[in-house]
Write a protein that holds these residues in place. Structure first.
Motif, PDB file in Angstrom:
ATOM      1  N   ILE A  90       5.266   2.541   4.888  1.00 33.32           N
ATOM      2  CA  ILE A  90       6.262   1.395   5.024  1.00 33.32           C
ATOM      3  C   ILE A  90       7.615   2.045   5.018  1.00 33.32           C
ATOM      4  O   ILE A  90       8.651   1.569   5.398  1.00 33.32           O
ATOM      5  N   ARG A  91       7.714   2.774   3.641  1.00 27.74           N
ATOM      6  CA  ARG A  91       8.874   3.457   3.415  1.00 27.74           C
ATOM      7  C   ARG A  91       9.608   4.507   4.262  1.00 27.74           C
ATOM      8  O   ARG A  91      10.831   4.347   4.592  1.00 27.74           O
ATOM      9  N   THR A  92       8.686   4.912   5.354  1.00 25.44           N
ATOM     10  CA  THR A  92       9.235   5.942   6.302  1.00 25.44           C
ATOM     11  C   THR A  92       9.434   5.247   7.379  1.00 25.44           C
ATOM     12  O   THR A  92       9.824   5.889   8.536  1.00 25.44           O
ATOM     13  N   LEU A  93       8.986   3.982   7.635  1.00 25.34           N
ATOM     14  CA  LEU A  93       9.118   3.158   8.464  1.00 25.34           C
ATOM     15  C   LEU A  93       8.345   3.371   9.880  1.00 25.34           C
ATOM     16  O   LEU A  93       8.539   3.302  10.998  1.00 25.34           O
ATOM     17  N   ARG A  94       7.065   3.971   9.585  1.00 25.81           N
ATOM     18  CA  ARG A  94       5.857   4.430  10.432  1.00 25.81           C
ATOM     19  C   ARG A  94       5.502   2.884  10.726  1.00 25.81           C
ATOM     20  O   ARG A  94       5.093   2.534  11.827  1.00 25.81           O
ATOM     21  N   VAL A  95       5.369   2.162   9.821  1.00 20.74           N
ATOM     22  CA  VAL A  95       5.112   0.678   9.959  1.00 20.74           C
ATOM     23  C   VAL A  95       6.469   0.020   9.715  1.00 20.74           C
ATOM     24  O   VAL A  95       6.784   0.118   8.434  1.00 20.74           O
ATOM     25  N   ARG A  96       6.903  -1.114  10.207  1.00 16.12           N
ATOM     26  CA  ARG A  96       7.847  -1.885   9.847  1.00 16.12           C
ATOM     27  C   ARG A  96       8.018  -3.214  10.694  1.00 16.12           C
ATOM     28  O   ARG A  96       6.935  -3.451  11.404  1.00 16.12           O
ATOM     29  N   LEU A 138      -7.706  -3.349  -7.503  1.00 15.48           N
ATOM     30  CA  LEU A 138      -7.043  -4.230  -6.196  1.00 15.48           C
ATOM     31  C   LEU A 138      -5.852  -4.886  -6.774  1.00 15.48           C
ATOM     32  O   LEU A 138      -4.818  -4.828  -6.130  1.00 15.48           O
ATOM     33  N   ALA A 139      -5.847  -5.340  -7.998  1.00 17.72           N
ATOM     34  CA  ALA A 139      -4.572  -6.137  -8.652  1.00 17.72           C
ATOM     35  C   ALA A 139      -3.394  -4.845  -8.545  1.00 17.72           C
ATOM     36  O   ALA A 139      -2.574  -5.390  -8.355  1.00 17.72           O
ATOM     37  N   GLN A 140      -3.809  -3.747  -9.039  1.00 20.31           N
ATOM     38  CA  GLN A 140      -2.603  -2.570  -9.126  1.00 20.31           C
ATOM     39  C   GLN A 140      -2.146  -2.420  -7.554  1.00 20.31           C
ATOM     40  O   GLN A 140      -1.131  -2.119  -7.657  1.00 20.31           O
ATOM     41  N   SER A 141      -3.040  -2.246  -6.713  1.00 12.72           N
ATOM     42  CA  SER A 141      -2.723  -1.754  -5.247  1.00 12.72           C
ATOM     43  C   SER A 141      -1.800  -3.033  -4.828  1.00 12.72           C
ATOM     44  O   SER A 141      -0.924  -2.814  -4.144  1.00 12.72           O
ATOM     45  N   SER A 194      -1.855  -6.756   3.851  1.00 16.45           N
ATOM     46  CA  SER A 194      -3.168  -7.795   3.518  1.00 16.45           C
ATOM     47  C   SER A 194      -4.478  -7.063   4.087  1.00 16.45           C
ATOM     48  O   SER A 194      -5.488  -7.211   3.350  1.00 16.45           O
ATOM     49  N   LEU A 195      -4.294  -6.503   5.287  1.00 23.11           N
ATOM     50  CA  LEU A 195      -5.396  -5.938   5.929  1.00 23.11           C
ATOM     51  C   LEU A 195      -6.069  -4.617   5.267  1.00 23.11           C
ATOM     52  O   LEU A 195      -7.166  -4.593   4.725  1.00 23.11           O
ATOM     53  N   LEU A 196      -5.221  -4.107   4.616  1.00 23.62           N
ATOM     54  CA  LEU A 196      -5.589  -2.927   3.707  1.00 23.62           C
ATOM     55  C   LEU A 196      -6.351  -3.358   2.444  1.00 23.62           C
ATOM     56  O   LEU A 196      -7.249  -2.707   2.009  1.00 23.62           O
ATOM     57  N   LEU A 197      -5.703  -4.191   1.876  1.00 23.84           N
ATOM     58  CA  LEU A 197      -6.272  -4.832   0.604  1.00 23.84           C
ATOM     59  C   LEU A 197      -7.671  -5.358   0.744  1.00 23.84           C
ATOM     60  O   LEU A 197      -8.696  -5.334   0.028  1.00 23.84           O
ATOM     61  N   ALA A 198      -7.966  -5.965   1.900  1.00 24.72           N
ATOM     62  CA  ALA A 198      -9.215  -6.498   2.355  1.00 24.72           C
ATOM     63  C   ALA A 198     -10.465  -5.638   2.444  1.00 24.72           C
ATOM     64  O   ALA A 198     -11.424  -5.572   2.086  1.00 24.72           O
ATOM     65  N   LEU A 199      -9.847  -4.431   3.370  1.00 21.67           N
ATOM     66  CA  LEU A 199     -10.681  -3.270   3.624  1.00 21.67           C
ATOM     67  C   LEU A 199     -10.877  -2.617   2.102  1.00 21.67           C
ATOM     68  O   LEU A 199     -12.308  -2.087   1.924  1.00 21.67           O
ATOM     69  N   LEU A 200     -10.129  -2.555   1.463  1.00 21.00           N
ATOM     70  CA  LEU A 200     -10.204  -1.785  -0.062  1.00 21.00           C
ATOM     71  C   LEU A 200     -11.360  -2.756  -0.799  1.00 21.00           C
ATOM     72  O   LEU A 200     -12.217  -2.224  -1.529  1.00 21.00           O
ATOM     73  N   ALA A 201     -11.080  -4.017  -0.614  1.00 22.13           N
ATOM     74  CA  ALA A 201     -12.208  -4.969  -1.439  1.00 22.13           C
ATOM     75  C   ALA A 201     -13.455  -4.705  -0.947  1.00 22.13           C
ATOM     76  O   ALA A 201     -14.573  -4.663  -1.656  1.00 22.13           O
ATOM     77  N   ASP A 233      -5.841   4.500   4.299  1.00 19.43           N
ATOM     78  CA  ASP A 233      -7.012   4.355   3.559  1.00 19.43           C
ATOM     79  C   ASP A 233      -6.668   3.915   2.199  1.00 19.43           C
ATOM     80  O   ASP A 233      -7.651   3.488   1.353  1.00 19.43           O
ATOM     81  N   THR A 234      -5.494   4.278   1.500  1.00 25.12           N
ATOM     82  CA  THR A 234      -5.269   4.083   0.277  1.00 25.12           C
ATOM     83  C   THR A 234      -3.893   3.062   0.390  1.00 25.12           C
ATOM     84  O   THR A 234      -2.972   3.085   1.315  1.00 25.12           O
ATOM     85  N   ALA A 235      -3.351   2.332  -0.816  1.00 30.59           N
ATOM     86  CA  ALA A 235      -2.155   1.680  -1.205  1.00 30.59           C
ATOM     87  C   ALA A 235      -1.137   2.739  -0.808  1.00 30.59           C
ATOM     88  O   ALA A 235      -0.022   2.483  -0.413  1.00 30.59           O
TER      89      ALA A 235
END
Length: 343
Positions: free
Chosen positions: A43-49, A75-78, A59-66, A34-36
């Motif tokens: 990403i850092r724990t390689l759950r997504v890689r 959004l720019a900070q995220s 990209s999808l997360l940023l769009a959903l946050l918007a 739900d958040t950046a």
């Protein structure tokens, strides 16, 4: 945003869900994102890689946050924070550059949603094109060796190097796939073996150190790997252990192919020496962790060197198989990678 499914991402009712690749193959665990900060941790724990998937999930997360109403400055900070999550995979930077342009639009929420969905569809198309070009290079009866994981778990489509293998197998050309375990995180053993099993493609799992012996016995017909970044001279950064396979393949006169989308190409990076290489935690080398728990086998204070990637020089690559077509060593030497690759 409309709902969507890939092998390792889902958008459901305005939320992003990530398949935890650290618990595969024993357990399929979907994590709400739900958040950046959530995604950076994944990403850092390689759950997504996987270079393509990292960029697409951001990209999808940023769009959903918007769409949820987050203001432009936040959004720019995220976006900036996500861009620093993994330095080697250039797809993340490329995708975020496009999302940044969408953020500058007046109706930025709609623009970002449209751009994120466009990136997903483009990746599916890129994977299909790579697979088609690559399968044409696979000879009937081939025994192929692959490294790390480059299938649907790492992309929105059928994958890059593993996508080539999947299409070639469907064409009846693949006798067997040799799957490197890919130390220290075992993505080959945990992910590639699982994907090949799901597709009923014959495979045999090996320790990384066994590849040389197989090649010496002429049991490998070609090596197929992916890429996290392709430099302007054709050097390739990929999962640690790729370079040693390229050296072995050259010594044994075995074709060594790199399969990647043109979005992995970085003409601003002159050569492999200038590609930033991520250094990861010592605990990945001193022991092992997964859905089964954790175990430490090294001395508690062991000094550890743990780069996530290495660089394979262009001189060791037989061909770069892109969605735009097959790039030969002669084309690479002539400078094709020194300018943007048009689709």
């Amino acid at each position: 945003m409309q709902n969507l499914n890939t092998a390792s991402m889902r958008v459901r009712d305005g939320r992003l869900w990530i398949l935890d690749q650290q618990t595969l193959p024993q357990r399929q665990n979907w994590c709400a994102t739900d958040t950046a900060a959530d995604l950076i941790d994944h990403i850092r724990t390689l759950r997504v890689r996987g270079a393509p998937l990292i960029g697409l999930s951001a990209s999808l997360l940023l769009a959903l946050l918007a769409e949820s109403g987050m203001a432009r400055p936040q959004l720019a900070q995220s976006l900036a924070a996500l861009g620093a999550a993994r330095p080697t995979a250039v797809n993340l930077m490329n995708n975020l550059a496009r999302m940044r342009l969408a953020l500058e639009q007046e109706a930025y929420a709609a623009a970002m949603a449209a751009e994120a969905l466009r990136l997903v569809e483009e990746d599916r198309s890129l994977c299909a094109a790579i697979a088609g070009h690559g399968a044409a290079l696979v000879r009937p009866g081939s025994r192929l060796l692959t490294h790390c994981n480059t299938g649907g778990l790492a992309t929105a489509g059928i994958g890059t190097a593993l996508g080539v293998i999947s299409v070639a197998a469907a064409q009846g050309k693949v006798q067997k796939v040799w799957v490197d375990e890919t130390r220290p995180l075992l993505q080959g053993a945990r992910l590639t073996a699982w994907e090949l099993g799901e597709q009923a493609i014959p495979y045999t799992l090996i320790c990384d150190a066994m590849a040389a012996g197989l090649m010496a016995r002429r049991e490998v017909d070609a090596v197929w790997v992916g890429a996290d970044r392709i430099a302007a001279n054709g050097d390739v950064a990929n999962k640690i252990g790729t370079y040693s396979l390229a050296v072995l393949a050259r010594f044994h006169d075995i074709p060594f192919y790199v399969a990647a989308p043109h979005t992995t190409h970085d003409p601003a990076c002159p050569d492999g020496d200038t590609i930033p290489i991520e250094q990861r935690a010592a605990s990945e080398v001193t022991g092992v962790a997964g859905s089964f728990g954790s175990c430490q086998w090294a001395p508690q204070n062991a000094d550890v060197y743990n780069p996530a990637f290495d660089v394979t020089p262009a001189a060791l690559i037989s061909a770069w198989v892109l969605d735009t077509g097959v790039v030969t060593p002669g084309q690479a030497q002539a400078g094709i990678f020194r300018r943007p690759l048009a689709r």
